[in-house]
Design an enzyme around this catalytic site. Structure first.
Site, PDB file in Angstrom:
ATOM      1  N   GLN A  90       0.776  -1.243   0.000  1.00 45.31           N
ATOM      2  CA  GLN A  90       0.000   0.000   0.000  1.00 45.31           C
ATOM      3  C   GLN A  90       0.809   1.295   0.000  1.00 45.31           C
ATOM      4  OE1 GLN A  90      -3.401   2.382   2.547  1.00 45.31           O
ATOM      5  NE2 GLN A  90      -3.081   0.279   3.070  1.00 45.31           N
ATOM      6  N   SER A  91       1.853   1.364   0.836  1.00 47.52           N
ATOM      7  CA  SER A  91       2.486   2.675   1.031  1.00 47.52           C
ATOM      8  C   SER A  91       3.123   3.202  -0.259  1.00 47.52           C
ATOM      9  CB  SER A  91       3.541   2.587   2.130  1.00 47.52           C
ATOM     10  OG  SER A  91       4.569   1.687   1.746  1.00 47.52           O
TER      11      SER A  91
ATOM     12  N   PHE B 216      10.471  -2.030  -0.635  1.00 43.07           N
ATOM     13  CA  PHE B 216      10.821  -3.380  -0.189  1.00 43.07           C
ATOM     14  C   PHE B 216      11.348  -3.325   1.233  1.00 43.07           C
ATOM     15  CE2 PHE B 216      11.673  -4.145  -4.868  1.00 43.07           C
ATOM     16  CZ  PHE B 216      10.564  -4.955  -5.047  1.00 43.07           C
TER      17      PHE B 216
ATOM     18  N   GLU C  33       1.228  -1.308   8.261  1.00 37.14           N
ATOM     19  CA  GLU C  33       0.429  -0.171   8.739  1.00 37.14           C
ATOM     20  C   GLU C  33       0.339  -0.035  10.264  1.00 37.14           C
ATOM     21  OE1 GLU C  33      -1.539   2.361   7.154  1.00 37.14           O
ATOM     22  OE2 GLU C  33      -1.784   2.971   9.227  1.00 37.14           O
TER      23      GLU C  33
ATOM     24  N   ASP D 202       0.533   3.709   6.022  1.00 37.59           N
ATOM     25  CA  ASP D 202       0.779   3.344   4.621  1.00 37.59           C
ATOM     26  C   ASP D 202       0.486   4.515   3.677  1.00 37.59           C
ATOM     27  OD1 ASP D 202       1.680   0.786   5.001  1.00 37.59           O
ATOM     28  OD2 ASP D 202      -0.274  -0.145   4.802  1.00 37.59           O
TER      29      ASP D 202
ATOM     30  N   GLY E  56      -7.205  20.018  19.104  1.00 36.59           N
ATOM     31  CA  GLY E  56      -6.815  21.420  18.982  1.00 36.59           C
ATOM     32  C   GLY E  56      -7.212  22.247  20.193  1.00 36.59           C
ATOM     33  N   GLY E  57      -7.258  23.548  20.021  1.00 39.09           N
ATOM     34  CA  GLY E  57      -7.547  24.447  21.132  1.00 39.09           C
ATOM     35  C   GLY E  57      -9.033  24.641  21.397  1.00 39.09           C
TER      36      GLY E  57
HETATM   37  N1  COA Z   1      12.048  -9.907  -9.481  1.00 36.35           N
HETATM   38  C1  COA Z   1      12.700 -10.655  -8.573  1.00 36.35           C
HETATM   39  N2  COA Z   1      12.495 -10.564  -7.251  1.00 36.35           N
HETATM   40  C2  COA Z   1      11.610  -9.668  -6.839  1.00 36.35           C
HETATM   41  C3  COA Z   1      10.898  -8.842  -7.721  1.00 36.35           C
HETATM   42  C4  COA Z   1      11.141  -8.988  -9.093  1.00 36.35           C
HETATM   43  N3  COA Z   1      10.523  -8.271 -10.023  1.00 36.35           N
HETATM   44  N4  COA Z   1      10.071  -8.046  -7.012  1.00 36.35           N
HETATM   45  C5  COA Z   1      10.256  -8.379  -5.724  1.00 36.35           C
HETATM   46  N5  COA Z   1      11.190  -9.333  -5.620  1.00 36.35           N
HETATM   47  C6  COA Z   1      11.712  -9.961  -4.399  1.00 36.35           C
HETATM   48  C7  COA Z   1      12.636  -9.043  -3.665  1.00 36.35           C
HETATM   49  O1  COA Z   1      13.892  -9.030  -4.229  1.00 36.35           O
HETATM   50  C8  COA Z   1      12.579  -9.623  -2.280  1.00 36.35           C
HETATM   51  O2  COA Z   1      13.389 -10.809  -2.245  1.00 36.35           O
HETATM   52  P1  COA Z   1      14.578 -11.111  -1.204  1.00 36.35           P
HETATM   53  O3  COA Z   1      14.122 -10.595   0.142  1.00 36.35           O
HETATM   54  O4  COA Z   1      14.709 -12.590  -1.249  1.00 36.35           O
HETATM   55  O5  COA Z   1      15.783 -10.422  -1.672  1.00 36.35           O
HETATM   56  C9  COA Z   1      11.131 -10.055  -2.192  1.00 36.35           C
HETATM   57  O6  COA Z   1      10.657 -10.194  -3.508  1.00 36.35           O
HETATM   58  C10 COA Z   1      10.214  -9.015  -1.548  1.00 36.35           C
HETATM   59  O7  COA Z   1      10.761  -8.575  -0.457  1.00 36.35           O
HETATM   60  P2  COA Z   1      10.050  -7.943   0.816  1.00 36.35           P
HETATM   61  O8  COA Z   1       9.947  -6.506   0.607  1.00 36.35           O
HETATM   62  O9  COA Z   1      10.874  -8.429   1.956  1.00 36.35           O
HETATM   63  O10 COA Z   1       8.578  -8.566   0.858  1.00 36.35           O
HETATM   64  P3  COA Z   1       7.784  -9.156   2.131  1.00 36.35           P
HETATM   65  O11 COA Z   1       6.491  -9.573   1.588  1.00 36.35           O
HETATM   66  O12 COA Z   1       8.575 -10.166   2.871  1.00 36.35           O
HETATM   67  O13 COA Z   1       7.619  -7.887   3.112  1.00 36.35           O
HETATM   68  C11 COA Z   1       6.882  -5.660   3.715  1.00 36.35           C
HETATM   69  C12 COA Z   1       6.603  -6.929   2.879  1.00 36.35           C
HETATM   70  C13 COA Z   1       5.828  -4.649   3.319  1.00 36.35           C
HETATM   71  C14 COA Z   1       6.760  -5.986   5.215  1.00 36.35           C
HETATM   72  C15 COA Z   1       8.299  -5.125   3.392  1.00 36.35           C
HETATM   73  O14 COA Z   1       8.413  -4.958   2.002  1.00 36.35           O
HETATM   74  C16 COA Z   1       8.637  -3.825   4.088  1.00 36.35           C
HETATM   75  O15 COA Z   1       8.902  -3.769   5.274  1.00 36.35           O
HETATM   76  N6  COA Z   1       8.640  -2.729   3.302  1.00 36.35           N
HETATM   77  C17 COA Z   1       9.040  -1.426   3.813  1.00 36.35           C
HETATM   78  C18 COA Z   1       7.953  -0.802   4.631  1.00 36.35           C
HETATM   79  C19 COA Z   1       6.641  -0.737   3.917  1.00 36.35           C
HETATM   80  O16 COA Z   1       6.518  -0.175   2.842  1.00 36.35           O
HETATM   81  N7  COA Z   1       5.610  -1.266   4.572  1.00 36.35           N
HETATM   82  C20 COA Z   1       4.254  -1.037   4.187  1.00 36.35           C
HETATM   83  C21 COA Z   1       3.743  -1.915   3.183  1.00 36.35           C
HETATM   84  S1  COA Z   1       2.118  -1.364   2.829  1.00 36.35           S
END
Ligand code: COA
Length: 415
Positions: free
Chosen positions: A17-18, A97, A139, A168, A247-248
């Site tokens: 989402q974010s 990511f 979130e 998000d 607020g106030g």
């Molecule tokens: N080709 C190859 N690999 C891909 C890819 C593509 N086109 N797109 C994504 N991937 C892989 C990434 O390289 C990663 O792999 P790795 O960890 O083995 O190197 C994986 O897919 C996705 O990683 P990740 O972001 O860790 O996904 P997750 O589902 O485990 O975690 C979150 C999700 C949201 C918790 C995490 O992304 C995060 O903390 N993001 C930052 C904060 C954030 O935005 N949070 C709010 C989300 S609404």
């Protein structure tokens, strides 16, 4: 007339989402947003909370309007070459990511700067640099660590998270502002830069009134507009203030007619100081206008519970909409508690494009939020979200790949 961000190319590595909130805003302002997904899988939200089998979920469609989708395997050596070609020709790279994921793809900030020094590289992370920088964050985690949960809810209950996605969507908004600011600075410097919006920081930014109150509490030991005053005692931290205004001007949510069966029959009522006499006249407590115990905002603070109970005796005789219409006549600030059902049915929100009806090949017609920010010279036309990989061939051709090369890359699983 062109769109505000026409000509800006965004390589969009966002998911959930974010990040998608941010890139959708850029797309709504006219940027060409190219969403990079993995073939066969794509953004995980495509299949989360599905209401129609096999159709992209509302979760996905409502966050990815006006974008194009390409599939590239970033971990395939040839796929990475494709991405490097795109990076050289784009203006902005956005990603959210977990920390380190883009570096593991070989596309960290250091590398991207070399490929394209004009690139603006924008990230959402859960935390900024520090002890928690490597944590994954969603979130409600952000709401908890950003100060929102500890200050939301009622004093006798547990911390509460808000239905508003301030962690998000709130962070996505912050990031979008950072990106357009960096684009503006690039017009002077010619250089890109790294833009970071951490979810904890964004939530705290939105909770600044509570940081204000923490310091007032530290200095004086009391928060006079909080429901804990004067009956309760204050601890070391800002307490949960129920529905008290941030607020106030004191405010509270009051019952309206039909509250017994309609759990949204409530109105937010603000006892704004300039209209105090109008409030007194309306609820039949004219004697409060000149009474020193009630006449000034300071005198009213220890009596807010009694005052709101008296006002509620009046609001309970009206529906929330009747009450709003009457209160508006007297310029008394108020807000009926609208259910999502009522918002969906609100024609005026359709007219302004705040709610839009979109057609989708797999799911038919659905409602979404439109762009909440209206630019007079750059109106937003919301178009449907892309199917997975819908634009791979089209985009790659635009970036100079021949049909033969595209077919070869597909054959080896790089795209
Ligand atoms: N080709 C190859 N690999 C891909 C890819 C593509 N086109 N797109 C994504 N991937 C892989 C990434 O390289 C990663 O792999 P790795 O960890 O083995 O190197 C994986 O897919 C996705 O990683 P990740 O972001 O860790 O996904 P997750 O589902 O485990 O975690 C979150 C999700 C949201 C918790 C995490 O992304 C995060 O903390 N993001 C930052 C904060 C954030 O935005 N949070 C709010 C989300 S609404």
């Amino acid at each position: 007339m062109g769109k505000a961000l026409e000509g800006v190319r965004v390589l969009d590595f966002t998911h959930v989402q974010s990040g998608p909130t941010c890139t959708q805003l850029l797309a709504w302002f006219g940027a060409d947003v190219i969403k990079v997904e993995r073939a066969g899988a794509g953004d995980v939200t495509r299949e989360q909370l599905r209401d129609i089998p096999d159709a992209d979920s509302l979760y996905f469609t409502m966050l990815n309007h006006n974008k194009r989708s390409i599939t590239v395997d970033a971990k395939h050596p040839e796929g990475r070459q494709v991405l490097e070609t795109l990076i050289r020709q784009c203006d902005v790279l956005v990603e959210n990511f977990a920390p380190g994921a883009l570096e593991r793809m070989g596309l960290g900030w250091e590398r991207v700067q070399v490929l394209n020094p004009r690139m603006i590289y924008a990230s959402v992370k859960g935390f900024g640099p520090g002890p928690y920088q490597d944590c994954k964050v969603y979130e409600n985690v952000a709401q908890c660590v950003g100060g929102a949960a500890s200050t939301t809810g009622f004093e006798d209950g547990p911390p509460v998270v808000s239905g508003a996605q301030i962690g998000d969507s709130g962070t996505g908004l912050h990031l979008a502002l950072g990106i357009v600011t960096a684009l503006y600075q690039r017009t002077v410097t010619g250089r890109g830069q790294y833009v970071l919006a951490a979810m904890q920081d964004a939530v705290l930014n939105l909770c600044r009134v509570k940081l204000r109150d923490q310091q007032r509490l530290d200095r004086t030991g009391v928060l006079r507009e909080y429901p804990q005053h004067p009956k309760g005692t204050f601890g070391p931290a800002v307490p949960r203030a129920g529905n008290a205004s941030g607020g106030g001007q004191p405010g509270w949510i009051l019952r309206c007619k039909d509250w017994e069966w309609d759990y949204n029959a409530y109105i937010y009522f603000i006892v704004q100081a300039p209209v105090w006499s109008k409030i007194c006249n309306l609820i039949g407590r004219e004697e409060w206008i000149g009474d020193p115990d009630y006449a000034t905002p300071g005198a009213r603070l220890p009596r807010l519970a009694e005052i709101f109970a008296e006002i509620e005796r009046w609001t309970m005789t009206k529906t929330k909409i009747e009450a709003m219409q009457i209160l508006n006549k007297y310029e008394i600030p108020c807000g009926p508690v609208l259910s999502m059902r009522e918002i969906v049915d609100d024609e005026s929100l359709r007219k302004t494009g705040t709610i839009v009806e979109i057609d989708h090949p797999a799911r038919g017609s659905y409602l979404s939020v439109g762009n909440p920010i209206k630019l007079s010279d750059s109106p937003t036309v919301v178009t449907r979200s892309p199917l997975l990989g819908e634009h791979t061939d089209e985009v790659m051709a635009e970036f100079g790949f021949s049909a033969e090369r595209i077919a070869a890359l597909r054959a080896i699983g790089a795209i």
